[in-house]
Enzyme design. Sequence first.
Site, PDB file in Angstrom:
ATOM      1  N   CYS A 277      15.241 -47.821 -96.290  1.00 45.83           N
ATOM      2  CA  CYS A 277      16.365 -48.692 -96.654  1.00 45.83           C
ATOM      3  C   CYS A 277      17.166 -48.167 -97.833  1.00 45.83           C
ATOM      4  O   CYS A 277      18.350 -48.445 -97.937  1.00 45.83           O
ATOM      5  CB  CYS A 277      15.843 -50.085 -96.952  1.00 45.83           C
ATOM      6  SG  CYS A 277      14.569 -50.098 -98.231  1.00 45.83           S
TER       7      CYS A 277
ATOM      8  N   GLU B 225      14.836 -59.004 -97.851  1.00 46.99           N
ATOM      9  CA  GLU B 225      14.961 -57.587 -98.218  1.00 46.99           C
ATOM     10  C   GLU B 225      15.600 -56.878 -97.030  1.00 46.99           C
ATOM     11  O   GLU B 225      14.921 -56.534 -96.068  1.00 46.99           O
ATOM     12  CB  GLU B 225      13.573 -57.000 -98.520  1.00 46.99           C
ATOM     13  CG  GLU B 225      12.900 -57.576 -99.754  1.00 46.99           C
ATOM     14  CD  GLU B 225      13.479 -57.031-101.065  1.00 46.99           C
ATOM     15  OE1 GLU B 225      14.249 -56.049-101.018  1.00 46.99           O
ATOM     16  OE2 GLU B 225      13.175 -57.598-102.123  1.00 46.99           O
TER      17      GLU B 225
ATOM     18  N   GLY C  52      13.638 -56.462 -93.293  1.00 46.31           N
ATOM     19  CA  GLY C  52      14.118 -56.010 -91.986  1.00 46.31           C
ATOM     20  C   GLY C  52      15.627 -56.039 -91.942  1.00 46.31           C
ATOM     21  O   GLY C  52      16.294 -56.060 -92.986  1.00 46.31           O
TER      22      GLY C  52
ATOM     23  N   LYS D  55      20.515 -58.971 -89.077  1.00 44.13           N
ATOM     24  CA  LYS D  55      20.706 -59.855 -87.926  1.00 44.13           C
ATOM     25  C   LYS D  55      19.500 -60.796 -87.805  1.00 44.13           C
ATOM     26  O   LYS D  55      19.655 -62.016 -87.705  1.00 44.13           O
ATOM     27  CB  LYS D  55      20.858 -58.991 -86.660  1.00 44.13           C
ATOM     28  CG  LYS D  55      21.666 -59.642 -85.590  1.00 44.13           C
ATOM     29  CD  LYS D  55      22.057 -58.636 -84.522  1.00 44.13           C
ATOM     30  CE  LYS D  55      21.889 -59.304 -83.176  1.00 44.13           C
ATOM     31  NZ  LYS D  55      21.402 -58.425 -82.142  1.00 44.13           N
ATOM     32  N   VAL D  56      18.313 -60.209 -87.859  1.00 53.90           N
ATOM     33  CA  VAL D  56      17.103 -61.044 -87.820  1.00 53.90           C
ATOM     34  C   VAL D  56      16.989 -61.844 -89.124  1.00 53.90           C
ATOM     35  O   VAL D  56      16.520 -62.984 -89.118  1.00 53.90           O
ATOM     36  CB  VAL D  56      15.839 -60.183 -87.562  1.00 53.90           C
ATOM     37  CG1 VAL D  56      14.578 -61.021 -87.661  1.00 53.90           C
ATOM     38  CG2 VAL D  56      15.925 -59.521 -86.188  1.00 53.90           C
TER      39      VAL D  56
END
Length: 476
Positions: free
Chosen positions: A246, A211, A189, A192-193
């Site tokens: 991504c 990742e 993801g 930030k998370v």
Amino acid sequence: MALDAEAVVKELRSTYTSGKTKTFEWRVSQLKAILKITANHEKDIVKALRSDLNKPEHETFVHEIAAVSSECDFALKELRGWMKPEKAKTTMTTYPSSAEIHSEPLGVVLNISTWNYPFLLSLQPVVGAIAAGNAVVLKPSELAPATSALLSKLLSQYMDTSAVRVVEGAVPETTALLDQKWDKIFYTGNGKVGRVIAAAAAKHLTPLVLELGGKCPAIVDSNINLKVAVRRIISGKWGCNSGQTCVSPDYIITTKAFSAQLVDGLTSELKKFYGKDPMQSNDFSSIINSRHFDRLTSLLDDEKVSGKVVFGGQRDKSNLKIVPTIVLNPPDDSLIMNDEIFGPLLPIITVNKVEDGIGKINAKEKPLAAYLFTNDKKLQKEFIRDVSAGSMAINETTLQIAEHSMPFGGVGESGFGAYHGKFSFEAFSHKKAVLTRSFAGDVEARYPPYSPGKLQFLKVMLSGNVFGIIRALLGW
Ligand code: NAD
């Protein structure tokens, strides 16, 4: 029913402790169960992905279903070899001895997945976790609810739920899961998370694979087969979930002199692929939700950017579609050149000499993937040497991640840890060093009371000097 994360982990840990998941037979049975899911439920998976992302069946089959089944097939073929202890060399220090490296499962692991390849990115890490003999909890992304529900249904139907569990939900459920002690957390993801996950993992000293994403550049030289190059760029950008990938090229760098030809090449192929009115095409995904739709349109509507759109730009919020869009030379300080785009917008920036592209890339964070189109061998070498990236492809985009023989993962801000093929098995294993000795060969010089003679003996023994060692052993 409210999630009792503690109870889930407790149950899976008790299965793991029983030793069941460590057996070759269990691992094979679970990998085969995943294969069955892909074989028996192709239509359901395609339908779920259409519902979540309007993802074309072609892409769902190739990028999600076939990618999962090929990962399973590969693991099934290689598993015995992966599980075999590796012989290691020993030296005089431990003589006589033998040494082996045993890959042991970590225990109970958590996979927190994302929405853009909601089937693939949920199951591909699970394949590695199972192959390595772990119990695993999968938390699919709530932003792809149809796929999340399907995964929950199919995994509980086909797999051993005492060791493989799906927990659906959003931030509260993920937070409850993160409060538990895991033996590894695998997260895909945004960064930030990713930082939230890393902080939660730190509490229990849990090892982590992150990742993440970033801005993946593609340098395009002029000495290329333009038609093949633009087709491969289009395939890796719009043909990969409308750029919500991504490793899709995020922006292109080319020379001022070549930019017009490149734009022409891209637009003429785009028209062939998606028709004169791409809004009518059903061959590219929609944007995942209105929040991301607004984010992307605001990148385009930025006053520094809106006048620079040279192709596309049309959008329709009612069906969350944005057509393939090319922006020429947005300024360096525009949002589109700073945030990860993760959508169907492709900026092209120009430099005087193609070599200048390397400096442009290195002025930003290390990307997850970097691409170069050129026939110039010297430039290829410099690019590989001077650009740090999770992975690279020369004269191609995105395909580097399709090879089981290569690791897939980030570097720097694009993440850490890697998986795919044997690297997945390793990501979910601990390499345990095992030294075995008999009771022979016990050297007196090792033990107190220490003496100059004993020290001299050890110095010679550890020196690697064969004649000296023989002399020392014979007491000369
Ligand atoms: P997302 O919103 O689905 O979030 C990912 C997961 O994190 C979800 O399961 C979600 O429930 C959980 N989550 C969200 N907020 C959380 C919080 N506050 N606490 C705990 N858990 C939380 O996905 P996303 O982040 O929008 O994904 C897109 C990003 O992922 C892009 O940056 C993309 O580049 C990156 N990505 C990386 C890879 C890779 O393999 N490197 C693959 C796909 C996507």
